[in-house]
Design a protein around this motif. Structure first.
Motif, PDB file in Angstrom:
ATOM      1  N   ARG A  24       0.860  -1.184   0.000  1.00 59.01           N
ATOM      2  CA  ARG A  24       0.000   0.000   0.000  1.00 59.01           C
ATOM      3  C   ARG A  24       0.892   1.229   0.000  1.00 59.01           C
ATOM      4  NH1 ARG A  24      -4.227  -0.270   4.419  1.00 59.01           N
ATOM      5  NH2 ARG A  24      -2.421   0.218   5.711  1.00 59.01           N
ATOM      6  N   ARG A  25       0.710   2.052  -1.012  1.00 51.41           N
ATOM      7  CA  ARG A  25       1.523   3.248  -1.182  1.00 51.41           C
ATOM      8  C   ARG A  25       1.205   4.256  -0.085  1.00 51.41           C
ATOM      9  NH1 ARG A  25       4.215   3.631  -5.810  1.00 51.41           N
ATOM     10  NH2 ARG A  25       4.186   5.896  -5.684  1.00 51.41           N
ATOM     11  N   LYS A  57      14.777  -5.806  -3.675  1.00 51.42           N
ATOM     12  CA  LYS A  57      15.656  -5.657  -2.506  1.00 51.42           C
ATOM     13  C   LYS A  57      15.320  -4.368  -1.754  1.00 51.42           C
ATOM     14  CE  LYS A  57      19.243  -6.976  -0.065  1.00 51.42           C
ATOM     15  NZ  LYS A  57      19.201  -8.212   0.725  1.00 51.42           N
ATOM     16  N   GLU A  58      15.153  -3.264  -2.474  1.00 50.11           N
ATOM     17  CA  GLU A  58      14.875  -1.978  -1.835  1.00 50.11           C
ATOM     18  C   GLU A  58      13.512  -1.953  -1.139  1.00 50.11           C
ATOM     19  OE1 GLU A  58      17.346   0.732  -5.110  1.00 50.11           O
ATOM     20  OE2 GLU A  58      15.178   1.002  -4.921  1.00 50.11           O
ATOM     21  N   GLU A  59      12.480  -2.456  -1.800  1.00 53.01           N
ATOM     22  CA  GLU A  59      11.117  -2.304  -1.290  1.00 53.01           C
ATOM     23  C   GLU A  59      10.660  -3.440  -0.378  1.00 53.01           C
ATOM     24  OE1 GLU A  59       8.298  -1.324  -4.364  1.00 53.01           O
ATOM     25  OE2 GLU A  59       9.561   0.298  -5.117  1.00 53.01           O
ATOM     26  N   ALA A  60      11.123  -4.665  -0.622  1.00 56.27           N
ATOM     27  CA  ALA A  60      10.639  -5.813   0.157  1.00 56.27           C
ATOM     28  C   ALA A  60      11.758  -6.555   0.889  1.00 56.27           C
ATOM     29  CB  ALA A  60       9.888  -6.780  -0.753  1.00 56.27           C
ATOM     30  N   CYS A  61      13.004  -6.107   0.722  1.00 58.74           N
ATOM     31  CA  CYS A  61      14.162  -6.696   1.414  1.00 58.74           C
ATOM     32  C   CYS A  61      14.386  -8.162   1.061  1.00 58.74           C
ATOM     33  CB  CYS A  61      14.027  -6.519   2.927  1.00 58.74           C
ATOM     34  SG  CYS A  61      13.967  -4.785   3.420  1.00 58.74           S
ATOM     35  N   ILE A  97      10.231 -11.128   3.816  1.00 59.55           N
ATOM     36  CA  ILE A  97       9.562  -9.956   3.246  1.00 59.55           C
ATOM     37  C   ILE A  97       9.229  -8.981   4.364  1.00 59.55           C
ATOM     38  CG2 ILE A  97       7.472  -9.154   2.097  1.00 59.55           C
ATOM     39  CD1 ILE A  97       7.486 -11.791   0.522  1.00 59.55           C
ATOM     40  N   ILE A  98       9.852  -7.810   4.285  1.00 55.22           N
ATOM     41  CA  ILE A  98       9.546  -6.717   5.211  1.00 55.22           C
ATOM     42  C   ILE A  98       9.546  -5.407   4.425  1.00 55.22           C
ATOM     43  CG2 ILE A  98      10.460  -7.859   7.284  1.00 55.22           C
ATOM     44  CD1 ILE A  98      12.972  -6.127   6.993  1.00 55.22           C
ATOM     45  N   ILE A  99       8.892  -4.418   4.959  1.00 52.95           N
ATOM     46  CA  ILE A  99       8.835  -3.108   4.299  1.00 52.95           C
ATOM     47  C   ILE A  99      10.230  -2.492   4.330  1.00 52.95           C
ATOM     48  CG2 ILE A  99       7.883  -0.781   4.398  1.00 52.95           C
ATOM     49  CD1 ILE A  99       5.338  -2.037   5.657  1.00 52.95           C
ATOM     50  N   GLY A 100      10.790  -2.285   3.165  1.00 52.83           N
ATOM     51  CA  GLY A 100      12.127  -1.707   3.064  1.00 52.83           C
ATOM     52  C   GLY A 100      12.125  -0.195   2.963  1.00 52.83           C
ATOM     53  N   GLU A 101      10.988   0.369   2.593  1.00 54.00           N
ATOM     54  CA  GLU A 101      10.879   1.819   2.460  1.00 54.00           C
ATOM     55  C   GLU A 101       9.638   2.300   3.225  1.00 54.00           C
ATOM     56  OE1 GLU A 101      12.974   2.564  -1.862  1.00 54.00           O
ATOM     57  OE2 GLU A 101      10.833   2.111  -1.872  1.00 54.00           O
ATOM     58  N   PRO A 102       9.720   2.329   4.560  1.00 55.38           N
ATOM     59  CA  PRO A 102       8.546   2.706   5.359  1.00 55.38           C
ATOM     60  C   PRO A 102       8.076   4.142   5.119  1.00 55.38           C
ATOM     61  CG  PRO A 102      10.496   2.512   6.749  1.00 55.38           C
ATOM     62  CD  PRO A 102      10.870   2.007   5.390  1.00 55.38           C
ATOM     63  N   ASN A 103       8.908   4.952   4.493  1.00 57.01           N
ATOM     64  CA  ASN A 103       8.505   6.312   4.152  1.00 57.01           C
ATOM     65  C   ASN A 103       7.664   6.358   2.874  1.00 57.01           C
ATOM     66  OD1 ASN A 103      10.897   5.494   2.807  1.00 57.01           O
ATOM     67  ND2 ASN A 103      11.304   7.608   2.200  1.00 57.01           N
ATOM     68  N   GLU A 107       2.042  -0.920   4.172  1.00 57.30           N
ATOM     69  CA  GLU A 107       1.598  -2.315   4.284  1.00 57.30           C
ATOM     70  C   GLU A 107       2.202  -3.112   3.144  1.00 57.30           C
ATOM     71  OE1 GLU A 107      -2.438  -4.552   3.350  1.00 57.30           O
ATOM     72  OE2 GLU A 107      -2.643  -3.315   5.158  1.00 57.30           O
ATOM     73  N   LEU A 108       2.609  -4.333   3.439  1.00 55.40           N
ATOM     74  CA  LEU A 108       3.207  -5.219   2.448  1.00 55.40           C
ATOM     75  C   LEU A 108       2.825  -6.641   2.821  1.00 55.40           C
ATOM     76  CD1 LEU A 108       5.262  -5.434   0.035  1.00 55.40           C
ATOM     77  CD2 LEU A 108       7.057  -5.632   1.761  1.00 55.40           C
ATOM     78  N   LYS A 109       1.888  -7.235   2.049  1.00 50.00           N
ATOM     79  CA  LYS A 109       1.463  -8.597   2.363  1.00 50.00           C
ATOM     80  C   LYS A 109       0.826  -9.256   1.151  1.00 50.00           C
ATOM     81  CE  LYS A 109      -3.135  -7.953   4.359  1.00 50.00           C
ATOM     82  NZ  LYS A 109      -3.955  -8.157   5.544  1.00 50.00           N
ATOM     83  N   PHE A 110       0.635 -10.574   1.268  1.00 49.47           N
ATOM     84  CA  PHE A 110       0.043 -11.348   0.185  1.00 49.47           C
ATOM     85  C   PHE A 110      -1.484 -11.284   0.265  1.00 49.47           C
ATOM     86  CE2 PHE A 110       4.255 -13.240   0.259  1.00 49.47           C
ATOM     87  CZ  PHE A 110       4.510 -13.424  -1.095  1.00 49.47           C
ATOM     88  N   TYR A 111      -2.102 -11.129  -0.901  1.00 44.23           N
ATOM     89  CA  TYR A 111      -3.560 -11.125  -1.045  1.00 44.23           C
ATOM     90  C   TYR A 111      -3.968 -12.182  -2.053  1.00 44.23           C
ATOM     91  CZ  TYR A 111      -4.153  -6.784   1.541  1.00 44.23           C
ATOM     92  OH  TYR A 111      -4.178  -5.839   2.535  1.00 44.23           O
ATOM     93  N   GLU A 112      -5.145 -12.754  -1.856  1.00 45.11           N
ATOM     94  CA  GLU A 112      -5.703 -13.707  -2.818  1.00 45.11           C
ATOM     95  C   GLU A 112      -5.740 -13.043  -4.193  1.00 45.11           C
ATOM     96  OE1 GLU A 112      -6.744 -16.894  -2.464  1.00 45.11           O
ATOM     97  OE2 GLU A 112      -6.232 -16.940  -0.326  1.00 45.11           O
TER      98      GLU A 112
END
Length: 142
Positions: A24-25, A57-61, A97-103, A107-112
């Protein structure tokens, strides 16, 4: 006379079973509060594949091996300007998978894949549908 130029971007369709990774942006000034996939612009002097690896790598590590990335769609898109968007499919990665750019993402997760959030960015939703239907090239916004 200068030549017409287009922006080139890469987008990651990272799947786990029947789910796709969405972010989520947040605080970017573009589509904030809406869902997208891990994505970014191609910098000069890098390939589509290396750009996608860098963005993952930058966004999701996470790290992705080149052999695990497959270009599944190209989209010629028009909004305020025009762009060429490459959508790359992958199922394998290393790291957590973690948020690499919290700024830029809250939110970063899997959706159906068949139940994407209603506020998924329209061209992203279309690209995911295209991928599910085997469409390799599309236009959006014309």
């Amino acid at each position: 006379m200068s030549r017409f130029k287009m922006r080139v971007a890469v987008h990651l369709i990272l799947k786990n079973n029947n789910k796709v990774l969405l972010l989520r942006r947040y605080n970017t000034g573009y589509e904030d509060g809406n869902y997208s996939v891990v994505a970014g612009h191609v910098d000069g002097n890098e390939t589509i594949i290396s750009a996608m690896k860098r963005e993952a790598k930058e966004e999701a590590c996470i790290d992705i091996d080149e052999k695990d990335l497959k270009i599944v769609q190209v989209m010629h898109r028009k909004a305020e300007d025009e762009s060429i968007d490459y959508f790359l499919y992958c199922e394998k990665y290393t790291g957590n998978i973690i948020i690499g750019e919290p700024n830029k993402c809250d939110e970063l997760k899997f959706y159906e894949i068949d139940k994407l959030p209603k506020n998924t960015i329209p061209y992203i939703k279309q690209a995911i549908e295209n991928h599910k239907n085997g469409v390799e090239f599309s236009t959006f916004g014309f």
